[in-house]
Write a protein that holds these residues in place. Structure first.
Motif: not given
Length: 323
Positions: A98-120
């Motif tokens: 589980r920790d290995c899966i959650l650790r594997n993340k990459v940053p990504a730019p925001a895209k118009a129309g998508q639902i925001a994951q967090c406050d920016v």
């Protein structure tokens, strides 16, 4: 080169073997996960004796249906086969996987129309943009000022709210400032282990949590049993202790000597022994407290107090209390 039908048949055989062999399977979402990111996750999970299986839901559903007759618990995975998902088969520790899966993340730019994951938020400070772009910030109601020939944001400004759609103007601003606010990676949806299906939050439960829950349940059962008079194993120790206290109390009240009440009867017959016992307990408690705070330092004043001569009383001076 094998045909499409041959490749599909080989995939079904491989998927079937994995579902037959592994008893621990993680159902993960792979939305917005690129091929390189997925390949990196495969490589890291391989060291934990884990295999990632991706494919069309229709093909995986067919492989599962062929195995349900032999292994009925696999039918639970069919209900989780919705959306863009893949499977992680493992023999390793589920928490490490589980920790290995959650650790594997990459940053990504925001895209118009998508639902925001967090406050920016856009931080206050210089932007490095020329003054002729001031109108762009004014259109977004962002207070700015000109410092050293560039636009400077006066205070932190929230441009995106969590769980709301991202606007095109916010995307343009974040792109100009080089901010990539979101991260994408595999998300664990459900976990299948030895025929049971549960949420990934279960992995956060520690052995101490389990012990505390069992202790609370036993205490509650004992309390209900004692209150209702219904005998249970949890209440037996409390009943025996209560009966022992009642027998000792009856022995003392009837002046009947018995081994269990002999020591207590001696203390009650000679109050001085009881005072000595209380004093000894107080000394023991004080010594334990002194040891925890540095007993050597705290014992020095005690030794000094013993060596000091006793102060004379008012009677030795010939005066009364109200003289």
């Amino acid at each position: 080169m094998p045909s499409k039908q041959e490749r599909k048949g080989a995939y079904l055989v491989k998927a079937g073997q994995l579902f037959d062999t592994y008893d621990k399977i993680l159902v993960v979402e792979i939305d917005n996960v690129g091929s390189k990111q997925l390949q990196d996750a495969r490589r890291e999970l391989r060291s934990l004796d884990s295999i990632v299986l991706c494919g069309k839901n229709t093909v995986i559903r067919k492989a599962l249906k062929d195995r349900v007759a032999k292994k009925p618990p696999l039918e639970k995975i069919l209900h989780a086969l919705r959306g863009n998902v893949s499977f992680v088969f493992t023999r390793g520790d589920l928490r490490e996987v589980r920790d290995c899966i959650l650790r594997n993340k990459v940053p990504a730019p925001a895209k118009a129309g998508q639902i925001a994951q967090c406050d920016v938020f856009v931080p206050a400070g210089p932007t490095g943009m020329p003054p002729d772009l001031t109108s762009f910030f004014q259109a977004l109601s962002i207070p700015t000022k000109i410092e050293r020939g560039s636009i400077c944001i006066v205070s932190d400004v929230q441009v995106i709210k969590q769980n709301e759609r991202v606007s095109a103007s916010a995307v343009a601003l974040l792109q100009r400032m080089g901010i990539e606010p979101f991260t994408y990676g595999m998300k664990i949806r459900q976990i299948y282990e030895e025929g049971a299906m549960y949420e990934p939050s279960v992995l956060d439960i520690t052995p101490d949590d389990l012990r505390n829950k069992v202790r609370e349940a036993v205490d509650t059962m004992a309390a209900i049993s004692l209150a209702t008079g219904y005998l249970t194993a949890a209440a037996v120790p409390h009943i025996l202790m209560r009966a022992t206290r009642n027998v000792i109390a009856a022995s003392i009240a009837a002046d009947y000597d018995m081994p269990q009440s002999h020591a207590l009867r001696e203390l009650l017959s000679d109050p001085s022994k009881l005072e000595e016992l209380v004093a000894a307990a107080a000394v023991t408690t004080g010594a334990a407290g002194a040891a925890s705070t540095g007993g050597a330092t705290s014992s020095a004043p005690t030794e000094a107090a013993k060596n000091e001569p006793a102060e004379e009383s008012d009677e030795d001076l010939g005066f009364g209390l109200f003289d």
